[in-house]
Motif scaffolding. Structure first.
Motif, PDB file in Angstrom:
ATOM      1  N   ARG A 138       0.825  -1.206   0.000  1.00 32.90           N
ATOM      2  CA  ARG A 138       0.000   0.000   0.000  1.00 32.90           C
ATOM      3  C   ARG A 138       0.857   1.254   0.000  1.00 32.90           C
ATOM      4  O   ARG A 138       0.535   2.244  -0.671  1.00 32.90           O
ATOM      5  N   ARG A 139       1.948   1.226   0.755  1.00 32.81           N
ATOM      6  CA  ARG A 139       2.857   2.383   0.770  1.00 32.81           C
ATOM      7  C   ARG A 139       3.461   2.624  -0.610  1.00 32.81           C
ATOM      8  O   ARG A 139       3.515   3.775  -1.076  1.00 32.81           O
ATOM      9  N   ARG A 140       3.914   1.552  -1.274  1.00 36.60           N
ATOM     10  CA  ARG A 140       4.488   1.709  -2.618  1.00 36.60           C
ATOM     11  C   ARG A 140       3.449   2.254  -3.586  1.00 36.60           C
ATOM     12  O   ARG A 140       3.751   3.112  -4.430  1.00 36.60           O
ATOM     13  N   HIS A 141       2.221   1.757  -3.474  1.00 39.46           N
ATOM     14  CA  HIS A 141       1.162   2.240  -4.353  1.00 39.46           C
ATOM     15  C   HIS A 141       0.879   3.717  -4.112  1.00 39.46           C
ATOM     16  O   HIS A 141       0.707   4.490  -5.074  1.00 39.46           O
ATOM     17  N   ARG A 142       0.832   4.134  -2.849  1.00 42.73           N
ATOM     18  CA  ARG A 142       0.577   5.545  -2.543  1.00 42.73           C
ATOM     19  C   ARG A 142       1.678   6.436  -3.087  1.00 42.73           C
ATOM     20  O   ARG A 142       1.415   7.510  -3.659  1.00 42.73           O
ATOM     21  N   ASP A 143       2.925   6.005  -2.914  1.00 44.03           N
ATOM     22  CA  ASP A 143       4.053   6.792  -3.432  1.00 44.03           C
ATOM     23  C   ASP A 143       3.965   6.936  -4.952  1.00 44.03           C
ATOM     24  O   ASP A 143       4.198   8.014  -5.503  1.00 44.03           O
ATOM     25  N   ALA A 144       3.634   5.836  -5.620  1.00 47.74           N
ATOM     26  CA  ALA A 144       3.529   5.880  -7.080  1.00 47.74           C
ATOM     27  C   ALA A 144       2.359   6.757  -7.515  1.00 47.74           C
ATOM     28  O   ALA A 144       2.454   7.480  -8.520  1.00 47.74           O
ATOM     29  N   GLU A 145       1.251   6.717  -6.793  1.00 43.80           N
ATOM     30  CA  GLU A 145       0.103   7.568  -7.129  1.00 43.80           C
ATOM     31  C   GLU A 145       0.467   9.044  -7.032  1.00 43.80           C
ATOM     32  O   GLU A 145       0.084   9.848  -7.893  1.00 43.80           O
ATOM     33  N   ARG A 146       1.176   9.405  -5.970  1.00 46.01           N
ATOM     34  CA  ARG A 146       1.589  10.815  -5.829  1.00 46.01           C
ATOM     35  C   ARG A 146       2.505  11.229  -6.974  1.00 46.01           C
ATOM     36  O   ARG A 146       2.364  12.331  -7.521  1.00 46.01           O
ATOM     37  N   ARG A 147       3.442  10.354  -7.336  1.00 41.11           N
ATOM     38  CA  ARG A 147       4.355  10.684  -8.434  1.00 41.11           C
ATOM     39  C   ARG A 147       3.597  10.755  -9.761  1.00 41.11           C
ATOM     40  O   ARG A 147       3.864  11.635 -10.588  1.00 41.11           O
ATOM     41  N   ALA A 148       2.642   9.851  -9.964  1.00 41.90           N
ATOM     42  CA  ALA A 148       1.847   9.870 -11.194  1.00 41.90           C
ATOM     43  C   ALA A 148       1.083  11.185 -11.314  1.00 41.90           C
ATOM     44  O   ALA A 148       1.046  11.799 -12.393  1.00 41.90           O
ATOM     45  N   ARG A 149       0.458  11.625 -10.239  1.00 44.07           N
ATOM     46  CA  ARG A 149      -0.298  12.887 -10.269  1.00 44.07           C
ATOM     47  C   ARG A 149       0.617  14.059 -10.543  1.00 44.07           C
ATOM     48  O   ARG A 149       0.277  14.957 -11.323  1.00 44.07           O
ATOM     49  N   TRP A 150       1.794  14.076  -9.925  1.00 42.63           N
ATOM     50  CA  TRP A 150       2.739  15.188 -10.138  1.00 42.63           C
ATOM     51  C   TRP A 150       3.204  15.235 -11.590  1.00 42.63           C
ATOM     52  O   TRP A 150       3.222  16.298 -12.225  1.00 42.63           O
ATOM     53  N   LEU A 151       3.592  14.082 -12.138  1.00 43.56           N
ATOM     54  CA  LEU A 151       4.059  14.031 -13.524  1.00 43.56           C
ATOM     55  C   LEU A 151       2.946  14.413 -14.489  1.00 43.56           C
ATOM     56  O   LEU A 151       3.172  15.139 -15.470  1.00 43.56           O
ATOM     57  N   TRP A 152       1.734  13.923 -14.228  1.00 45.35           N
ATOM     58  CA  TRP A 152       0.605  14.202 -15.112  1.00 45.35           C
ATOM     59  C   TRP A 152       0.270  15.702 -15.102  1.00 45.35           C
ATOM     60  O   TRP A 152       0.052  16.306 -16.151  1.00 45.35           O
ATOM     61  N   ASP A 153       0.228  16.302 -13.928  1.00 47.14           N
ATOM     62  CA  ASP A 153      -0.110  17.717 -13.830  1.00 47.14           C
ATOM     63  C   ASP A 153       0.964  18.610 -14.454  1.00 47.14           C
ATOM     64  O   ASP A 153       0.662  19.694 -14.968  1.00 47.14           O
ATOM     65  N   ALA A 154       2.215  18.158 -14.408  1.00 43.14           N
ATOM     66  CA  ALA A 154       3.310  18.965 -14.942  1.00 43.14           C
ATOM     67  C   ALA A 154       3.481  18.806 -16.452  1.00 43.14           C
ATOM     68  O   ALA A 154       4.197  19.595 -17.087  1.00 43.14           O
ATOM     69  N   ALA A 155       2.828  17.800 -17.040  1.00 44.11           N
ATOM     70  CA  ALA A 155       3.019  17.514 -18.464  1.00 44.11           C
ATOM     71  C   ALA A 155       2.100  18.381 -19.319  1.00 44.11           C
ATOM     72  O   ALA A 155       1.132  18.975 -18.840  1.00 44.11           O
ATOM     73  N   GLN A 156       2.413  18.432 -20.619  1.00 45.54           N
ATOM     74  CA  GLN A 156       1.591  19.162 -21.579  1.00 45.54           C
ATOM     75  C   GLN A 156       0.886  18.170 -22.498  1.00 45.54           C
ATOM     76  O   GLN A 156       1.183  16.980 -22.488  1.00 45.54           O
ATOM     77  N   SER A 157      -0.063  18.665 -23.270  1.00 41.79           N
ATOM     78  CA  SER A 157      -0.756  17.802 -24.223  1.00 41.79           C
ATOM     79  C   SER A 157       0.236  17.177 -25.191  1.00 41.79           C
ATOM     80  O   SER A 157       1.177  17.834 -25.654  1.00 41.79           O
ATOM     81  N   ALA A 158       0.033  15.902 -25.502  1.00 43.73           N
ATOM     82  CA  ALA A 158       0.965  15.202 -26.388  1.00 43.73           C
ATOM     83  C   ALA A 158       0.911  15.768 -27.796  1.00 43.73           C
ATOM     84  O   ALA A 158      -0.158  16.147 -28.298  1.00 43.73           O
ATOM     85  N   SER A 159       2.053  15.789 -28.433  1.00 39.60           N
ATOM     86  CA  SER A 159       2.147  16.284 -29.804  1.00 39.60           C
ATOM     87  C   SER A 159       1.727  15.199 -30.797  1.00 39.60           C
ATOM     88  O   SER A 159       2.160  14.047 -30.675  1.00 39.60           O
ATOM     89  N   PRO A 160       0.900  15.553 -31.787  1.00 39.05           N
ATOM     90  CA  PRO A 160       0.532  14.566 -32.821  1.00 39.05           C
ATOM     91  C   PRO A 160       1.730  14.054 -33.603  1.00 39.05           C
ATOM     92  O   PRO A 160       1.649  13.004 -34.243  1.00 39.05           O
ATOM     93  N   SER A 161       2.837  14.803 -33.560  1.00 43.77           N
ATOM     94  CA  SER A 161       4.035  14.388 -34.303  1.00 43.77           C
ATOM     95  C   SER A 161       4.987  13.539 -33.470  1.00 43.77           C
ATOM     96  O   SER A 161       6.108  13.262 -33.909  1.00 43.77           O
ATOM     97  N   HIS A 162       4.554  13.124 -32.286  1.00 41.29           N
ATOM     98  CA  HIS A 162       5.401  12.248 -31.482  1.00 41.29           C
ATOM     99  C   HIS A 162       5.704  10.983 -32.286  1.00 41.29           C
ATOM    100  O   HIS A 162       4.805  10.402 -32.910  1.00 41.29           O
ATOM    101  N   PRO A 163       6.962  10.532 -32.298  1.00 44.35           N
ATOM    102  CA  PRO A 163       7.336   9.374 -33.136  1.00 44.35           C
ATOM    103  C   PRO A 163       6.487   8.136 -32.893  1.00 44.35           C
ATOM    104  O   PRO A 163       6.176   7.402 -33.831  1.00 44.35           O
TER     105      PRO A 163
END
Length: 351
Positions: A138-163
């Motif tokens: 449960r601790r590992r899952h919580r840590d990963a959830e927090r990191r997932a939310r941080w990365l997702w919020d900091a990211a931008q919309s994906a580019s259609p030209s992504h390889p």
């Protein structure tokens, strides 16, 4: 039922499941294969890309991931719990139902079922270890959830030209992209973001370390009452289905997670959605693990299952709907893709 009685039943199920060990692990880890007395597979809970480090003894049920100190266990019940992210008692009950053992349906004592009785001290020690292991997970899952939310919020919309998107001939839909060009595919469980699949510019895929995968899925589109809800393996396959048919899709991310995702969706939507497992057809892989996993997931949870219909002359290396889509249409989407894909998997795909 007392805690001691519960753990005694769990132990009984673990022992009585051993004769069916190969059948069980072939269903849970369909991309693996037997090597001597061991089933060798990739670890879907860590997002491994190839088999090698993850092994299950078909004699004792003991399992171990040599690439992860936290991933090991002494029986098939703990293996099921690890792969599906559930409690030991839930894992034992699932195996009990699958094999028709009757351990949890019967009022007989564990010793009547052929399991050797365990001392109260041994049962208590095992219970304590399980509680500690579950708390750590449960601790590992919580840590990963927090990191997932941080990365997702900091990211931008994906580019259609992504390889990766260009190679798959797909729009980005609602994917996001990190500063280093990594595509982020969100995985949801219990109504919240629990993990990310990260796809590099070179197409390599990984999940966040310690993140939950079992029972989690990526979504495309909105579920409509009475309409098909497709469940597939990878995001590219799901995006192809959604792009061509307009239907809602849940992407389980790998074959070993299909059954868990179908179970979650059945529980969530009941009869409101028509669940259709759209399986991969690993024709050139021994045992065709994609087809086997899709059939098991569908049959277990009362869903339909469909596979690509390979046209005469199509390459043998095609395995999924995105492969077929690109082969039929080239790398540029075309209005005729609707007809081509509907021809490929039948009436359920039609709007």
């Amino acid at each position: 039922m007392s805690e001691h009685a519960t753990f005694a039943k769990i132990r009984a199920v673990a022992q009585r499941a051993l004769p069916a060990a190969e059948r069980l692990v072939a269903t849970w880890l369909p991309e693996g294969k037997r090597q001597g007395s061991e089933w060798v597979a990739r670890n879907p809970a860590r997002g491994d890309r190839a088999a090698g480090s993850f092994g299950v003894s078909l004699v004792s049920g003991k399992w171990n991931d040599f690439a992860s100190h936290a991933a090991h266990g002494g029986d098939l019940v703990s293996l099921y719990a690890y792969l599906h992210g559930c409690r030991q008692v839930d894992a034992a009950m699932a195996i009990d139902r699958a094999l028709g053992l009757g351990a949890f349906a019967s009022s007989s004592s564990p010793s009547d079922s052929g399991a050797a009785p365990a001392s109260a001290e041994a049962i208590a020690e095992r219970a304590q270890r399980e509680r500690q292991a579950q708390a750590e997970q449960r601790r590992r899952h919580r840590d990963a959830e927090r990191r997932a939310r941080w990365l997702w919020d900091a990211a931008q919309s994906a580019s259609p030209s992504h390889p990766y998107l260009v190679a798959k001939a797909l729009p980005p839909f609602k994917l996001r992209q990190g500063g280093d060009g990594t595509l982020l595919v969100p995985l949801y469980g219990d109504g919240r973001l629990v993990n990310l699949q990260c796809i590099g510019i070179d197409g390599r895929k990984r999940f966040l370390r310690g993140g939950r995968v079992a029972g989690a899925y990526a979504t495309l589109g909105r579920v409509t009452r009475g309409a098909p809800l497709f469940i597939c393996e990878g995001w590219a396959t799901g995006a192809t289905l959604h792009h061509v048919t307009g239907r809602a899709v849940a992407c389980a991310m790998h074959a070993g997670n299909l059954a868990a995702v179908v179970a979650r969706l059945r529980e969530r939507y009941g009869a409101a959605a028509r669940l259709i497992v759209t399986g991969d057809d690993d024709r050139q892989t021994d045992g065709n693990p994609g087809r086997q996993a899709a059939i098991v997931a569908a049959e277990t949870h009362g869903a339909r299952v469909v596979f690509p219909r390979w046209p005469v002359g199509s390459p043998d290396g095609l395995t999924d709907f995105n492969d077929l889509y690109r082969w039929r249409l080239g790398l540029l989407p075309d209005p005729s893709s609707q007809v081509a894909m509907n021809d490929a998997f039948g009436e359920e795909g039609r709007p």
